[in-house]
Scaffold this motif. Sequence first.
Motif, PDB file in Angstrom:
ATOM      1  N   MET A 171      24.510 -22.397 -35.332  1.00  0.00           N
ATOM      2  CA  MET A 171      24.037 -23.778 -35.502  1.00  0.00           C
ATOM      3  C   MET A 171      22.519 -23.825 -35.657  1.00  0.00           C
ATOM      4  O   MET A 171      21.995 -24.578 -36.471  1.00  0.00           O
ATOM      5  N   ALA A 172      21.836 -23.020 -34.857  1.00  0.00           N
ATOM      6  CA  ALA A 172      20.374 -22.979 -34.935  1.00  0.00           C
ATOM      7  C   ALA A 172      19.927 -22.484 -36.307  1.00  0.00           C
ATOM      8  O   ALA A 172      19.004 -23.049 -36.910  1.00  0.00           O
ATOM      9  N   GLN A 173      20.579 -21.448 -36.819  1.00  0.00           N
ATOM     10  CA  GLN A 173      20.214 -20.920 -38.125  1.00  0.00           C
ATOM     11  C   GLN A 173      20.505 -21.927 -39.231  1.00  0.00           C
ATOM     12  O   GLN A 173      19.718 -22.086 -40.165  1.00  0.00           O
ATOM     13  N   ALA A 174      21.636 -22.621 -39.123  1.00  0.00           N
ATOM     14  CA  ALA A 174      21.987 -23.626 -40.132  1.00  0.00           C
ATOM     15  C   ALA A 174      21.016 -24.798 -40.091  1.00  0.00           C
ATOM     16  O   ALA A 174      20.660 -25.355 -41.138  1.00  0.00           O
ATOM     17  N   ASN A 175      20.564 -25.169 -38.901  1.00  0.00           N
ATOM     18  CA  ASN A 175      19.630 -26.278 -38.755  1.00  0.00           C
ATOM     19  C   ASN A 175      18.264 -25.925 -39.343  1.00  0.00           C
ATOM     20  O   ASN A 175      17.536 -26.804 -39.779  1.00  0.00           O
ATOM     21  N   GLY A 176      17.918 -24.635 -39.374  1.00  0.00           N
ATOM     22  CA  GLY A 176      16.612 -24.220 -39.871  1.00  0.00           C
ATOM     23  C   GLY A 176      16.440 -24.398 -41.367  1.00  0.00           C
ATOM     24  O   GLY A 176      15.356 -24.749 -41.832  1.00  0.00           O
ATOM     25  N   SER A 209      15.626 -14.266 -25.407  1.00  0.00           N
ATOM     26  CA  SER A 209      15.735 -12.813 -25.539  1.00  0.00           C
ATOM     27  C   SER A 209      16.815 -12.401 -26.529  1.00  0.00           C
ATOM     28  O   SER A 209      16.509 -11.911 -27.603  1.00  0.00           O
ATOM     29  N   ASP A 210      18.080 -12.603 -26.178  1.00  0.00           N
ATOM     30  CA  ASP A 210      19.174 -12.076 -27.008  1.00  0.00           C
ATOM     31  C   ASP A 210      19.293 -12.763 -28.361  1.00  0.00           C
ATOM     32  O   ASP A 210      19.771 -12.156 -29.318  1.00  0.00           O
ATOM     33  N   TYR A 211      18.885 -14.006 -28.466  1.00  0.00           N
ATOM     34  CA  TYR A 211      19.059 -14.756 -29.715  1.00  0.00           C
ATOM     35  C   TYR A 211      17.763 -15.402 -30.181  1.00  0.00           C
ATOM     36  O   TYR A 211      17.780 -16.473 -30.782  1.00  0.00           O
ATOM     37  N   ILE A 212      16.646 -14.757 -29.952  1.00  0.00           N
ATOM     38  CA  ILE A 212      15.356 -15.323 -30.345  1.00  0.00           C
ATOM     39  C   ILE A 212      15.222 -15.425 -31.861  1.00  0.00           C
ATOM     40  O   ILE A 212      14.575 -16.329 -32.372  1.00  0.00           O
ATOM     41  N   PHE A 213      15.850 -14.526 -32.597  1.00  0.00           N
ATOM     42  CA  PHE A 213      15.749 -14.579 -34.060  1.00  0.00           C
ATOM     43  C   PHE A 213      16.390 -15.861 -34.596  1.00  0.00           C
ATOM     44  O   PHE A 213      15.910 -16.422 -35.586  1.00  0.00           O
ATOM     45  N   SER A 214      17.438 -16.347 -33.967  1.00  0.00           N
ATOM     46  CA  SER A 214      18.059 -17.610 -34.386  1.00  0.00           C
ATOM     47  C   SER A 214      17.088 -18.768 -34.207  1.00  0.00           C
ATOM     48  O   SER A 214      17.002 -19.654 -35.056  1.00  0.00           O
ATOM     49  N   ILE A 215      16.350 -18.757 -33.106  1.00  0.00           N
ATOM     50  CA  ILE A 215      15.372 -19.822 -32.859  1.00  0.00           C
ATOM     51  C   ILE A 215      14.207 -19.705 -33.837  1.00  0.00           C
ATOM     52  O   ILE A 215      13.680 -20.712 -34.310  1.00  0.00           O
ATOM     53  N   ILE A 216      13.818 -18.480 -34.179  1.00  0.00           N
ATOM     54  CA  ILE A 216      12.759 -18.281 -35.179  1.00  0.00           C
ATOM     55  C   ILE A 216      13.206 -18.839 -36.523  1.00  0.00           C
ATOM     56  O   ILE A 216      12.442 -19.515 -37.212  1.00  0.00           O
ATOM     57  N   ILE A 217      14.444 -18.588 -36.880  1.00  0.00           N
ATOM     58  CA  ILE A 217      14.954 -19.113 -38.155  1.00  0.00           C
ATOM     59  C   ILE A 217      15.041 -20.641 -38.101  1.00  0.00           C
ATOM     60  O   ILE A 217      14.735 -21.314 -39.085  1.00  0.00           O
ATOM     61  N   GLU A 218      15.433 -21.198 -36.952  1.00  0.00           N
ATOM     62  CA  GLU A 218      15.475 -22.656 -36.849  1.00  0.00           C
ATOM     63  C   GLU A 218      14.073 -23.247 -36.963  1.00  0.00           C
ATOM     64  O   GLU A 218      13.869 -24.256 -37.628  1.00  0.00           O
ATOM     65  N   ASP A 219      13.105 -22.627 -36.312  1.00  0.00           N
ATOM     66  CA  ASP A 219      11.735 -23.150 -36.345  1.00  0.00           C
ATOM     67  C   ASP A 219      11.040 -22.905 -37.684  1.00  0.00           C
ATOM     68  O   ASP A 219      10.375 -23.794 -38.212  1.00  0.00           O
ATOM     69  N   LEU A 220      11.175 -21.696 -38.231  1.00  0.00           N
ATOM     70  CA  LEU A 220      10.428 -21.318 -39.434  1.00  0.00           C
ATOM     71  C   LEU A 220      11.284 -21.207 -40.684  1.00  0.00           C
ATOM     72  O   LEU A 220      10.752 -20.962 -41.771  1.00  0.00           O
ATOM     73  N   GLY A 221      12.594 -21.321 -40.540  1.00  0.00           N
ATOM     74  CA  GLY A 221      13.499 -21.298 -41.686  1.00  0.00           C
ATOM     75  C   GLY A 221      13.735 -19.898 -42.222  1.00  0.00           C
ATOM     76  O   GLY A 221      13.321 -18.890 -41.637  1.00  0.00           O
ATOM     77  N   ILE A 252       8.781  -9.551 -29.452  1.00  0.00           N
ATOM     78  CA  ILE A 252       8.939 -11.006 -29.461  1.00  0.00           C
ATOM     79  C   ILE A 252       9.793 -11.476 -28.291  1.00  0.00           C
ATOM     80  O   ILE A 252       9.439 -12.421 -27.605  1.00  0.00           O
ATOM     81  N   SER A 253      10.924 -10.821 -28.056  1.00  0.00           N
ATOM     82  CA  SER A 253      11.832 -11.240 -26.982  1.00  0.00           C
ATOM     83  C   SER A 253      11.200 -11.052 -25.616  1.00  0.00           C
ATOM     84  O   SER A 253      10.404 -10.133 -25.408  1.00  0.00           O
ATOM     85  N   PHE A 300      12.921 -23.894 -44.939  1.00  0.00           N
ATOM     86  CA  PHE A 300      11.565 -23.912 -44.398  1.00  0.00           C
ATOM     87  C   PHE A 300      11.500 -24.226 -42.909  1.00  0.00           C
ATOM     88  O   PHE A 300      10.427 -24.223 -42.324  1.00  0.00           O
ATOM     89  N   GLY A 301      12.620 -24.506 -42.278  1.00  0.00           N
ATOM     90  CA  GLY A 301      12.663 -24.717 -40.845  1.00  0.00           C
ATOM     91  C   GLY A 301      12.251 -26.107 -40.418  1.00  0.00           C
ATOM     92  O   GLY A 301      11.870 -26.950 -41.232  1.00  0.00           O
ATOM     93  N   VAL A 302      12.340 -26.347 -39.124  1.00  0.00           N
ATOM     94  CA  VAL A 302      11.978 -27.644 -38.553  1.00  0.00           C
ATOM     95  C   VAL A 302      10.590 -27.585 -37.915  1.00  0.00           C
ATOM     96  O   VAL A 302      10.183 -28.531 -37.259  1.00  0.00           O
ATOM     97  N   PHE A 303       9.879 -26.498 -38.109  1.00  0.00           N
ATOM     98  CA  PHE A 303       8.536 -26.227 -37.613  1.00  0.00           C
ATOM     99  C   PHE A 303       8.553 -25.920 -36.118  1.00  0.00           C
ATOM    100  O   PHE A 303       9.384 -26.450 -35.388  1.00  0.00           O
ATOM    101  N   PRO A 304       7.675 -25.049 -35.662  1.00  0.00           N
ATOM    102  CA  PRO A 304       7.691 -24.583 -34.276  1.00  0.00           C
ATOM    103  C   PRO A 304       7.624 -25.731 -33.266  1.00  0.00           C
ATOM    104  O   PRO A 304       6.856 -26.674 -33.421  1.00  0.00           O
ATOM    105  N   GLY A 305       8.479 -25.613 -32.255  1.00  0.00           N
ATOM    106  CA  GLY A 305       8.521 -26.606 -31.192  1.00  0.00           C
ATOM    107  C   GLY A 305       9.532 -27.711 -31.412  1.00  0.00           C
ATOM    108  O   GLY A 305       9.764 -28.516 -30.525  1.00  0.00           O
ATOM    109  N   ASN A 306      10.134 -27.799 -32.583  1.00  0.00           N
ATOM    110  CA  ASN A 306      11.087 -28.862 -32.882  1.00  0.00           C
ATOM    111  C   ASN A 306      12.530 -28.376 -32.868  1.00  0.00           C
ATOM    112  O   ASN A 306      13.410 -29.033 -33.408  1.00  0.00           O
ATOM    113  N   SER A 307      12.790 -27.264 -32.267  1.00  0.00           N
ATOM    114  CA  SER A 307      14.131 -26.685 -32.235  1.00  0.00           C
ATOM    115  C   SER A 307      15.065 -27.501 -31.345  1.00  0.00           C
ATOM    116  O   SER A 307      14.713 -27.854 -30.231  1.00  0.00           O
TER     117      SER A 307
END
Length: 176
Positions: A20-25, A46-58, A124-125, A28-35
Amino acid sequence: MPKYEEEITAKNRQEMYSYMAQANGGVFGVFPGNSRETARLPLAFSDYIFSIIIEDLGFVGGVGLLILYLWLLARAGIIAKKCHRAFPVLLVMGMAVMIVLQALFHMAITTGTFPVSGQPLPLISKGGTSIIVTSIAIGAMLSVSRTAVQNGNRQEVKEELNALPEELRAENPVQL
């Protein structure tokens, strides 16, 4: 049945929120802090930080991060090419490959390509042992880099190599 049609259960909750996080990204993403998914995704730090990076930065940010890890591997190759002995070459390339492969495995796990194993993303994690091992690896690579730059005089290196017993003379096969 496609993953997005599966019901969220206790067994697949982390994986589904990651998707869901990756799809939401998007691109271009939702920009850092808007996840949105940072609060819902367990172990997002830790385990899924890349998903949050994709959501934030696309997708663009995810590809950019992948390029940075591959750049680390290329820089290690440049350091290895400057070395005159085999051991520093193996040390630098081994450490760089360890870091980059761990990053690639983490990315593959969070995108659903590999099964879930709890692999942190290096540098990163949030992680205890992982950050210590990664720091030691980067320190070893920097030490070899400094030594390779200081030992630029080929004559001194050849004299040192000739002083070694025959069984310990391992030259860098990459160097001309």
